[in-house]
Motif scaffolding. Structure first.
Motif, mmCIF file in Angstrom:
data_model
loop_
_atom_site.group_PDB
_atom_site.id
_atom_site.type_symbol
_atom_site.label_atom_id
_atom_site.label_comp_id
_atom_site.label_asym_id
_atom_site.label_seq_id
_atom_site.Cartn_x
_atom_site.Cartn_y
_atom_site.Cartn_z
ATOM 1 N N GLU A 222 -57.748 -47.136 -7.992
ATOM 2 C CA GLU A 222 -58.316 -48.486 -8.035
ATOM 3 C C GLU A 222 -57.473 -49.407 -8.905
ATOM 4 O OE1 GLU A 222 -62.414 -48.274 -9.183
ATOM 5 O OE2 GLU A 222 -62.959 -47.087 -7.430
ATOM 6 N N GLU A 223 -56.968 -48.894 -10.031
ATOM 7 C CA GLU A 223 -56.121 -49.713 -10.892
ATOM 8 C C GLU A 223 -54.829 -50.085 -10.184
ATOM 9 O OE1 GLU A 223 -55.594 -47.436 -14.441
ATOM 10 O OE2 GLU A 223 -57.654 -47.749 -15.121
ATOM 11 N N GLN B 273 -60.031 -43.704 -10.387
ATOM 12 C CA GLN B 273 -59.791 -44.845 -11.264
ATOM 13 C C GLN B 273 -58.325 -45.257 -11.229
ATOM 14 O OE1 GLN B 273 -61.300 -43.540 -15.055
ATOM 15 N NE2 GLN B 273 -63.379 -44.262 -14.613
ATOM 16 N N LYS C 134 -71.040 -46.840 -11.144
ATOM 17 C CA LYS C 134 -69.835 -47.232 -10.423
ATOM 18 C C LYS C 134 -70.163 -48.203 -9.296
ATOM 19 C CE LYS C 134 -65.973 -45.357 -7.810
ATOM 20 N NZ LYS C 134 -65.296 -44.142 -7.343
#
Length: 160
Positions: A117-118, A114, A80
């Protein structure tokens, strides 16, 4: 002080051989058979030993599994954040049988990260960032960018 004197004197008396008889009787009374020492028959003692070995193997397997899960987490974090890989972590995962995955709680946390972050990377996330900014700040940034572009164009173009 009294304790020190007593221990020194008792050690000297034992060395002379006057108090040594008590130790010999203790050694003679202990049986040589470990099953008899534990108060069990030979078969019970063997069964007990088998159970102890099996429990130890189960504990060792569970410990190896936990170590492999931790190694898997470290590998995931290294990927990551684009950090160098570790041979030790990869070896631990291989020793556990390559069927190691992140623990369920950590999997949920990773999935949430995730999704966040998206959201930040999407156009809607950028628009929400703009809404949080001050309009005066946006105007200043736009004017500064416009003047920079104008100056760059004047330098390159002789007509302007």
């Amino acid at each position: 002080m009294a304790f020190l004197m007593k221990s020194m004197l008792s050690n000297q008396v034992k060395n002379l051989g006057l108090g040594g008889g008590g130790e010999e009787s203790k050694e003679e009374s202990t049986p040589s058979d470990p099953a008899a020492a534990a108060g069990m028959t030979r078969e019970e003692y063997e069964e007990y030993q088998k159970q102890m070995v099996e429990e130890k193997m189960e504990r060792d397997a569970a410990f190896a599994q936990k170590k492999a899960e931790r190694a898997c987490l470290r590998v995931h974090l290294r990927e990551k954040y684009r950090l160098p890989k570790s041979e030790l972590d990869e070896n631990q995962i291989q020793m556990a049988g390559d069927d190691v995955d992140l623990p369920e709680d950590l999997r949920k946390m990773v999935a949430e990260d995730q999704v966040e972050e998206e959201d930040k990377d999407s156009i809607l996330g950028q628009l929400q960032n703009i809404q949080n900014m001050d309009m005066d700040t946006i105007k200043e940034k736009a004017q500064a960018t416009f003047t920079e572009m104008k100056q760059a164009a004047e330098q390159k173009c002789s007509v302007m």
